[in-house]
Design a protein around this motif. Sequence first.
Motif, PDB file in Angstrom:
ATOM      1  N   SER A  91       0.854  -1.191   0.000  1.00 45.62           N
ATOM      2  CA  SER A  91       0.000   0.000   0.000  1.00 45.62           C
ATOM      3  C   SER A  91       0.887   1.237   0.000  1.00 45.62           C
ATOM      4  N   ALA A  92       0.282   2.343  -0.360  1.00 47.70           N
ATOM      5  CA  ALA A  92       0.977   3.629  -0.321  1.00 47.70           C
ATOM      6  C   ALA A  92      -0.027   4.691   0.099  1.00 47.70           C
ATOM      7  N   THR A  93       0.458   5.659   0.833  1.00 53.27           N
ATOM      8  CA  THR A  93      -0.362   6.783   1.264  1.00 53.27           C
ATOM      9  C   THR A  93       0.375   8.064   0.920  1.00 53.27           C
ATOM     10  N   ALA A  94      -0.324   8.984   0.288  1.00 51.04           N
ATOM     11  CA  ALA A  94       0.255  10.288  -0.039  1.00 51.04           C
ATOM     12  C   ALA A  94      -0.576  11.366   0.641  1.00 51.04           C
ATOM     13  N   ASP A  95       0.108  12.306   1.268  1.00 50.04           N
ATOM     14  CA  ASP A  95      -0.553  13.435   1.915  1.00 50.04           C
ATOM     15  C   ASP A  95      -0.111  14.701   1.196  1.00 50.04           C
ATOM     16  N   ILE A  96      -1.074  15.463   0.697  1.00 49.44           N
ATOM     17  CA  ILE A  96      -0.789  16.664  -0.086  1.00 49.44           C
ATOM     18  C   ILE A  96      -1.234  17.898   0.677  1.00 49.44           C
ATOM     19  N   THR A  97      -0.365  18.878   0.711  1.00 47.70           N
ATOM     20  CA  THR A  97      -0.702  20.203   1.193  1.00 47.70           C
ATOM     21  C   THR A  97      -0.254  21.182   0.128  1.00 47.70           C
ATOM     22  N   CYS A  98      -1.134  22.083  -0.260  1.00 53.82           N
ATOM     23  CA  CYS A  98      -0.714  23.134  -1.181  1.00 53.82           C
ATOM     24  C   CYS A  98      -1.554  24.372  -0.931  1.00 53.82           C
ATOM     25  N   GLU A  99      -1.037  25.487  -1.424  1.00 56.56           N
ATOM     26  CA  GLU A  99      -1.752  26.739  -1.261  1.00 56.56           C
ATOM     27  C   GLU A  99      -1.930  27.405  -2.615  1.00 56.56           C
ATOM     28  N   THR A 100      -3.017  28.114  -2.747  1.00 49.33           N
ATOM     29  CA  THR A 100      -3.245  28.924  -3.943  1.00 49.33           C
ATOM     30  C   THR A 100      -2.894  30.359  -3.576  1.00 49.33           C
ATOM     31  N   LEU A 101      -2.316  31.078  -4.516  1.00 51.14           N
ATOM     32  CA  LEU A 101      -1.905  32.448  -4.226  1.00 51.14           C
ATOM     33  C   LEU A 101      -3.074  33.419  -4.207  1.00 51.14           C
ATOM     34  N   ASP A 102      -4.213  33.009  -4.794  1.00 53.97           N
ATOM     35  CA  ASP A 102      -5.391  33.884  -4.762  1.00 53.97           C
ATOM     36  C   ASP A 102      -6.304  33.588  -3.573  1.00 53.97           C
ATOM     37  N   GLY A 103      -5.906  32.635  -2.726  1.00 59.13           N
ATOM     38  CA  GLY A 103      -6.702  32.312  -1.546  1.00 59.13           C
ATOM     39  C   GLY A 103      -7.854  31.371  -1.797  1.00 59.13           C
ATOM     40  N   SER A 104      -8.020  30.892  -3.024  1.00 55.55           N
ATOM     41  CA  SER A 104      -9.106  29.953  -3.306  1.00 55.55           C
ATOM     42  C   SER A 104      -8.793  28.596  -2.686  1.00 55.55           C
ATOM     43  N   ASP A 105      -9.811  27.777  -2.580  1.00 57.83           N
ATOM     44  CA  ASP A 105      -9.665  26.465  -1.956  1.00 57.83           C
ATOM     45  C   ASP A 105      -8.816  25.548  -2.850  1.00 57.83           C
ATOM     46  N   PRO A 106      -7.661  25.095  -2.379  1.00 58.95           N
ATOM     47  CA  PRO A 106      -6.807  24.228  -3.198  1.00 58.95           C
ATOM     48  C   PRO A 106      -7.349  22.811  -3.339  1.00 58.95           C
ATOM     49  N   GLN A 107      -8.364  22.445  -2.563  1.00 52.04           N
ATOM     50  CA  GLN A 107      -8.868  21.068  -2.594  1.00 52.04           C
ATOM     51  C   GLN A 107      -9.389  20.681  -3.973  1.00 52.04           C
ATOM     52  N   VAL A 108      -9.922  21.638  -4.714  1.00 50.67           N
ATOM     53  CA  VAL A 108     -10.412  21.366  -6.063  1.00 50.67           C
ATOM     54  C   VAL A 108      -9.256  20.913  -6.959  1.00 50.67           C
ATOM     55  N   VAL A 109      -8.114  21.579  -6.843  1.00 54.04           N
ATOM     56  CA  VAL A 109      -6.920  21.223  -7.613  1.00 54.04           C
ATOM     57  C   VAL A 109      -6.381  19.875  -7.135  1.00 54.04           C
ATOM     58  N   ILE A 110      -6.339  19.669  -5.834  1.00 58.85           N
ATOM     59  CA  ILE A 110      -5.844  18.407  -5.267  1.00 58.85           C
ATOM     60  C   ILE A 110      -6.706  17.243  -5.749  1.00 58.85           C
ATOM     61  N   ASP A 111      -8.019  17.381  -5.679  1.00 57.26           N
ATOM     62  CA  ASP A 111      -8.915  16.298  -6.106  1.00 57.26           C
ATOM     63  C   ASP A 111      -8.719  15.955  -7.578  1.00 57.26           C
ATOM     64  N   ALA A 112      -8.583  16.967  -8.419  1.00 59.69           N
ATOM     65  CA  ALA A 112      -8.387  16.725  -9.850  1.00 59.69           C
ATOM     66  C   ALA A 112      -7.029  16.058 -10.099  1.00 59.69           C
TER      67      ALA A 112
END
Length: 134
Positions: A91-112
């Motif tokens: 198995s493998a687990t990846a944890d992603i953290t990222c920020e958008t410079l415009d303050g929008s929710d990065p989860q949309v980008v992460i999910d895609a």
Amino acid sequence: MMSVSVELRSVAGTEAAMGWAGAHAVVVDRPQGKAGGMGLGFNGAQLLALAIGGCLCNDLRYIAHGRGVVLGKIAVSVSVTLEGDPILATSATADITCETLDGSDPQVVIDAAKDICMAKNSLQRGFPVAITSS
């Protein structure tokens, strides 16, 4: 159909290998004292984790660019579980953290990015690996 190829060769004076694709190179070795390893480079499990994480990092950028979103910091941590004899990645687990410079929710980008990640999708679906000798 697209294809990617790499080459690996032994490194003189060591029991490590140098791998390359185009102008990019990486050293592959076992840990110090393990089967002649000198700890000069990554082992296979680490390379597998890097493939997953690296693919996710690139896909985050692909998705963000395609949507006109500018990303700031990206952090991806990957853990691969190994079991058995012969040892297998189970198995493998990846944890992603990222920020958008415009303050929008990065989860949309992460999910895609999760949806299109070639490394994740290929491993989950499985694919044949042929090993020949010459």
